[in-house]
Design a protein around this motif. Structure first.
Motif, PDB file in Angstrom:
ATOM      1  N   GLU A   1     -20.083  -9.296 -48.140  1.00 10.72           N
ATOM      2  CA  GLU A   1     -21.012  -9.216 -47.017  1.00 10.72           C
ATOM      3  C   GLU A   1     -22.356  -9.737 -47.513  1.00 10.72           C
ATOM      4  O   GLU A   1     -22.725  -9.487 -48.667  1.00 10.72           O
TER       5      GLU A   1
ATOM      6  N   ARG B   1     -20.008 -12.134 -43.142  1.00 10.01           N
ATOM      7  CA  ARG B   1     -19.028 -11.936 -44.202  1.00 10.01           C
ATOM      8  C   ARG B   1     -18.465 -13.285 -44.624  1.00 10.01           C
ATOM      9  O   ARG B   1     -18.413 -14.224 -43.832  1.00 10.01           O
ATOM     10  N   SER B   2     -18.015 -13.346 -45.868  1.00  8.96           N
ATOM     11  CA  SER B   2     -17.349 -14.552 -46.367  1.00  8.96           C
ATOM     12  C   SER B   2     -16.199 -14.152 -47.273  1.00  8.96           C
ATOM     13  O   SER B   2     -16.253 -13.133 -47.973  1.00  8.96           O
ATOM     14  N   SER B   3     -15.153 -14.986 -47.239  1.00 10.48           N
ATOM     15  CA  SER B   3     -14.025 -14.830 -48.152  1.00 10.48           C
ATOM     16  C   SER B   3     -14.245 -15.752 -49.341  1.00 10.48           C
ATOM     17  O   SER B   3     -14.678 -16.897 -49.178  1.00 10.48           O
TER      18      SER B   3
ATOM     19  N   THR C   1     -13.733 -10.293 -50.603  1.00  6.17           N
ATOM     20  CA  THR C   1     -14.566 -10.499 -49.416  1.00  6.17           C
ATOM     21  C   THR C   1     -15.941  -9.921 -49.685  1.00  6.17           C
ATOM     22  O   THR C   1     -16.061  -8.833 -50.264  1.00  6.17           O
TER      23      THR C   1
END
Length: 404
Positions: free
Chosen positions: A197, A225-227, A195
């Motif tokens: 930011e 945020r991104s996975s 993950t």
């Protein structure tokens, strides 16, 4: 003396918990459900991954009373962009994009952190009175009897039941005992997950960059945020995971780019081997395979969890219909209906994801030209795009009642 239950579910993951909740919701307090999983009762989930929840799966979770517990932490996927390029190309043109709602105000997917969803499923199971056996408990074997099946636990606390659902993962011991073979292959790839930011807002956009080693997916989470699901050859994935923080950040930035500003890794990083495996049969005598015990596919389309939930919804409907007529829920007719329903759909999805991975995980110029022309053609035909979206949302074919 063995205790008794109407159904025993081996495995307390998404598919196992979803099946238990569906049965308890539909059949009420008089229907006894037991879930056995060694991880239950060990506190909050620590699963570092996040998953795409398609429309059909979200409707299922809503009807089970689970979605409201995670809705505030679920990020709608408002649009998706697909690119095809080499790693060091200075520009990554978009060949295909998807945007819009399945129904007015209903996005075609959401991103949810696995730990939040698992905890919500467990809490709902406890609230409905489903018996959870954890703290090291597992179904190690089973024994067929004259009128049922007995789930055998190492502790000796066996459970007699009409139907045993094997939701115990890709290395299912129950599937092995039943002698059901898994057919498929390894891809020689691993999926790195973490993950990040970022400085700028993703605005609900998911991106899938097809690179020569495999897809690099950026999936939006709440906040900035991104996975990431980052496919590499297994040896290269091991090398990247072994880098120090600065080295890992440099490799990440080469693939992610700076369109969302500065990046910071905020989650643990891990790698999972990728393969395709489909069980020769989804059923045996009084045994039904659900989720990863029945199938494992490439994550290129984000359908793994959604397929497990669809298994759960379909098996629940078969059991509910049989119980309503006073029939034996573990009878061959009930299980054959489940297998007919799910196996063709699973094989079709497996072939599709395998083909996509083979088409895009290479750097052959002629193949690259063909696939880019194909993406461009799909982009120009709205009807084709709508078909792809409906397929991805789990709303094609015979849809279980709880997913409609």
């Amino acid at each position: 003396m063995a205790s008794k239950a109407d159904i025993v579910i081996a495995g307390g993951g998404f598919a196992g918990l979803g099946l238990a909740l569906a049965l308890k919701t539909e059949l009420g307090a008089g229907f006894s459900v037991v879930i056995v999983d060694p991880m239950l009762g060990k506190g909050p989930s620590r699963d570092p991954r996040s998953s795409s929840i398609a429309t059909g799966a979200r409707r299922f979770l809503e009807k089970l009373g689970v979605w409201e517990a995670v809705a505030d932490e679920a990020q709608p996927i408002l649009d998706m962009v697909i690119t095809d390029s080499k790693l060091d190309d200075p520009i990554r043109p978009s060949f295909l994009s998807f945007a819009g709602d399945v129904e007015p105000g209903e996005p075609f997917g959401h991103m949810v952190e696995n730990r939040l969803l698992l905890d919500a499923l467990v809490a709902r199971a406890e609230a409905l009175g489903i018996e959870l056996r954890g703290q090291g408990a597992s179904v190690s074997r089973y024994k067929l009897t004259e009128d049922g099946i007995t789930a055998e636990l190492p502790s000796g606390d066996d459970i007699a039941t009409q139907l045993l659902a094997a939701a115990d993962g890709g290395r299912s011991r129950l599937r092995e005992q039943a002698g059901i073979a898994m057919h498929g292959w390894d891809y020689g790839q691993s999926g790195i997950v973490t993950t990040v930011e970022h400085e700028l807002d993703h605005e609900g956009r998911a991106e899938e960059h097809f690179l020569p080693a495999g897809p690099f997916a950026i999936l939006p989470l709440t906040g900035r945020r991104s996975s990431l699901v980052w496919t590499e050859r297994t040896e290269e994935a091991a090398r990247i995971l072994g880098l120090d923080d600065a080295g890992f950040h440099a490799e990440l930035e080469r693939r992610f780019g700076l369109k969302l500003g500065e990046l910071k890794v905020i989650g643990p990083r891990a790698a999972f081997p990728l393969s395709m495996r489909i069980a020769r049969s989804f059923i045996a005598d009084r045994l039904a395979l659900v989720g990863d015990a029945a199938h494992i596919i490439h994550p290129i389309a984000g359908q793994g969890l959604n397929m497990g939930i669809r298994d759960a919804a379909a098996l629940a409907e078969c059991v509910v219909d049989a119980a309503a007529l006073g029939l034996d829920i573990g009878s061959p007719d009930v299980l054959e209906r489940y297998q007919r329903w799910r196996r063709f759909d699973t094989v079709s999805m497996g072939i599709a994801t395998d083909g996509l991975n083979r088409l895009f995980s290479n750097d052959h110029d002629a193949i690259r030209l063909v696939r880019d022309v194909g993406l461009g053609l799909v982009e120009r035909f709205p009807a084709a795009k709508r078909l792809f979206i409906r397929e991805a949302t789990g709303l094609t074919g015979t849809v279980p009642r709880l997913m409609r």
